[in-house]
Design a protein around this motif. Structure first.
Motif: not given
Length: 218
Positions: A209, A136, A207, A138-140, A171
């Motif tokens: 993930y 979350l 989030g 790193t949004k990866t 995700a």
């Protein structure tokens, strides 16, 4: 690998893949217009002249009623008993995973026989939740942590001694039911869920993930 509802990644090692008063009308009432019979011995008479008036007898005062004793303070209301099994992401995913392990499942057209249910491991939950929070941040979505770690290294950091492990990540899915559908529709994730070599389980979500961690201790 992309799906219409979210993203999935698979990873494995060796043979591993991816809440009222009552009025009585029968009472006789004396006729107020009738004269009193003086011969009636029961009729009251006025005292004669010179006759001493009788002293009225004193009426004792009623004894005061004792004050009621105050009721004991029951104290604060007792707190409700906690649920024996808190409804967490990890426990809900564990129930979903054990549900399909109990009945067996088809992974990419290949039948997977029923497998023994997994036990929830707090250490594996810790590892899974930490990785979801890292993804979350790193949004990866990846099996590689932002520090370059792999799933085995993240599991070992918690103090868990493993002999084998596996990891599923995803995700974008909005519920346990949705992400389980996504994982079961992917061959590698499905095989991780059904793998009889795993005995313990952890999961986490941050989030949207998601992470599932599987392992067998030494």
């Amino acid at each position: 690998m992309k799906s219409a509802r979210g993203l999935l990644l698979v990873f494995g090692v060796a043979w591993l893949l991816i809440a009222c008063d009552t009025l009585d009308r029968n009472v006789n009432v004396a006729n107020p217009g009738a004269p009193t019979d003086p011969a009636d011995p029961g009729a009251p008479t006025d005292p004669g002249p010179g006759e001493p008036q009788p002293e009225p007898e004193p009426v004792p005062e009623p004894e005061p009623e004792p004050e009621p004793e105050p009721e004991p303070d029951p104290g604060p209301d007792p707190e409700p008993e906690p649920d024996p099994v808190p409804s967490t992401t990890a426990s809900r995913l564990l129930a979903a995973v054990n549900g399909v392990r109990t009945t067996g499942a088809t992974c990419d057209g290949v039948w997977q026989a029923p497998a023994a249910p997994l036990a929830l491991s707090p250490l594996l939950v810790q590892a899974a939740q930490a990785h979801s929070e890292d993804m979350l941040a790193t949004k990866t979505m990846s099996h590689t942590g932002s520090d370059g770690s792999n799933p085995g290294e993240r599991i070992s950091r918690t103090g868990y001694k493993w002999s084998t492990w596996g990891e599923n990540v995803a995700a974008g899915y909005r519920s346990v039911e949705q992400v389980m559908t996504g994982w079961m529709g992917s061959a590698g994730h499905c095989k991780n869920i059904m793998n009889p070599g795993f005995t313990e389980f952890g999961a986490g979500e941050a989030g949207y993930y998601w992470t599932q961690t599987f392992a067998r201790p030494r």
